[in-house]
Design an enzyme around this catalytic site. Structure first.
Site, PDB file in Angstrom:
ATOM      1  N   SER A 101       5.220  -7.658   1.965  1.00 16.13           N
ATOM      2  CA  SER A 101       5.135  -6.448   2.778  1.00 16.13           C
ATOM      3  C   SER A 101       3.851  -5.741   2.374  1.00 16.13           C
ATOM      4  CB  SER A 101       6.356  -5.554   2.539  1.00 16.13           C
ATOM      5  OG  SER A 101       6.309  -4.417   3.373  1.00 16.13           O
ATOM      6  N   PRO A 102       2.740  -6.027   3.044  1.00 14.51           N
ATOM      7  CA  PRO A 102       1.464  -5.437   2.640  1.00 14.51           C
ATOM      8  C   PRO A 102       1.438  -3.954   2.955  1.00 14.51           C
ATOM      9  CG  PRO A 102       1.207  -6.601   4.717  1.00 14.51           C
ATOM     10  CD  PRO A 102       2.615  -6.882   4.231  1.00 14.51           C
ATOM     11  N   ASP A 122       6.251  -8.539   6.572  1.00 14.17           N
ATOM     12  CA  ASP A 122       6.967  -7.345   7.034  1.00 14.17           C
ATOM     13  C   ASP A 122       5.940  -6.235   7.203  1.00 14.17           C
ATOM     14  OD1 ASP A 122       8.782  -5.111   7.286  1.00 14.17           O
ATOM     15  OD2 ASP A 122       8.504  -4.776   5.132  1.00 14.17           O
TER      16      ASP A 122
END
Length: 348
Positions: free
Chosen positions: A47-48, A90
């Protein structure tokens, strides 16, 4: 398990903590990815930092610069993935500054990943957080011109059109309606839509294939991670995803012993899940304070709190449940809500 001393962020990446299955690395994930062998990774799940209008503590990039910032990560991700591997991202959406309209940055991102980087879009999924507070407040609770933003997009990409995957790893309980159908029997027939529902539809497979909507509240409150952070005086990571989210994809897309990487690890949720599922793992994080807290995820002397049970699942309400019982609404504002604050000030 072994912990090493914290390093200065300006130094090259260093191992921060390790187990028999994986390691947390403190440093720039680009440098870590460059050091991995080509075609060595089974799954990258992460999830960056999102491209948000308002700056957050965890280093998000502006929406208009996001693609340039992400491109090196994408190039290295494709290089290190096995042909059977997947990249799962995500990512939350963003709003245009000062406007109740949406940025297209996360759509532009997936287009770049496919058309420029050469990945394949296996499927788009959506994470619905039922516990999400109404946001953005200005448009949702003040002017009331938008509904609350409670869904993240999850892009599942792959190096080839045929990554390894099996949805039987992530089955979910049958609904009450399906249980009733199985008890009472089903007469095969053609639906008005033209779909021919055969006798196989009434076969009891024990559970149902999930849709591409993942209903999962983000309500962690009693985990060993949070207890550890409180005891050590550490501020928890502000944007953790729930463990069941990476677990969904780790289960569906990898086998025991496979290698899973999270280049934006935060508090190392991915590593904790891999440890439980006997996957090899690598979590990379630039902020050493987040890794300090992540140590609590691997404290085997601490229980990990309550996990959801099978009955704890969420249904999406049918939109019209209250339509026939509501009072006659006021006329819609002809300016789309733009002058709300001026009208409210005039009333006061």
């Amino acid at each position: 398990m072994q912990q090493v001393s914290q390093s200065d962020e300006s130094r090259p990446p260093v191992d921060y903590f390790g187990t028999g299955l994986g390691r947390m690395v403190l440093g720039d994930s680009i440098l870590v990815l460059e050091d991995l062998a080509a075609s060595s990774v089974d799954l990258i799940v992460t999830s960056p930092p999102f491209a948000l209008v308002r700056k957050k503590d965890y280093g998000n990039a502006d929406a208009d610069r996001y693609l340039d910032w992400f491109r090196p990560f994408a190039e290295q991700s494709r290089r290190v993935l096995k042909d059977s591997g997947s990249l799962v991202i995500d990512i939350g959406g963003s709003w245009i500054p000062g406007s109740p309209t949406r940025s297209l940055y996360h759509f532009k991102l997936v287009i770049m990943l496919v058309e420029e980087i050469g990945l394949h879009l296996a499927q788009e999924l959506f994470w619905w957080n039922p516990s999400k507070l109404p946001s953005p407040a200005e448009w949702v609770t003040v002017r009331r011109v938008r509904v609350k933003d409670a869904v993240n997009t999850i892009w599942w990409l792959s190096k080839t059109p045929w990554p390894k995957a099996d949805n039987r790893r992530v089955l979910q309980p049958y609904s009450d309606a399906m249980k009733s159908l199985l008890r009472n029997g089903y007469r095969s027939m053609k639906r008005p839509s033209g779909h021919d529902i055969s006798d196989n539809f009434a076969k009891n497979n024990g559970a149902s294939i999930p849709p591409n909507l993942i209903a999962l509240p983000n309500t962690e409150s009693n985990s060993r991670y949070l207890r550890y952070c409180q005891e050590e005086g550490i501020t928890p990571h502000p944007a953790r995803f729930p463990a069941d989210l990476p677990q969904y994809f780790i289960r569906m897309l990898t086998d025991e012993g496979d290698f899973v990487v999270d280049p934006f690890a935060g508090s190392c949720v991915t590593g904790e899940v891999c440890e439980r599922l006997s996957r090899r793992w690598l979590c990379v994080e630039l902020e050493k304070e987040y890794l300090r807290g992540a140590l609590g995820r691997f404290d085997e002397s601490e229980p990990n709190g309550q996990r959801a049970v099978a009955k704890d699942w969420y249904r999406v309400p049918r939109p019209g449940l209250l339509w026939d019982t509501a009072d006659t609404p006021a006329p819609l504002p002809k300016d789309g809500g733009r002058g709300y604050r001026l009208r409210r000030k005039a009333r006061l």
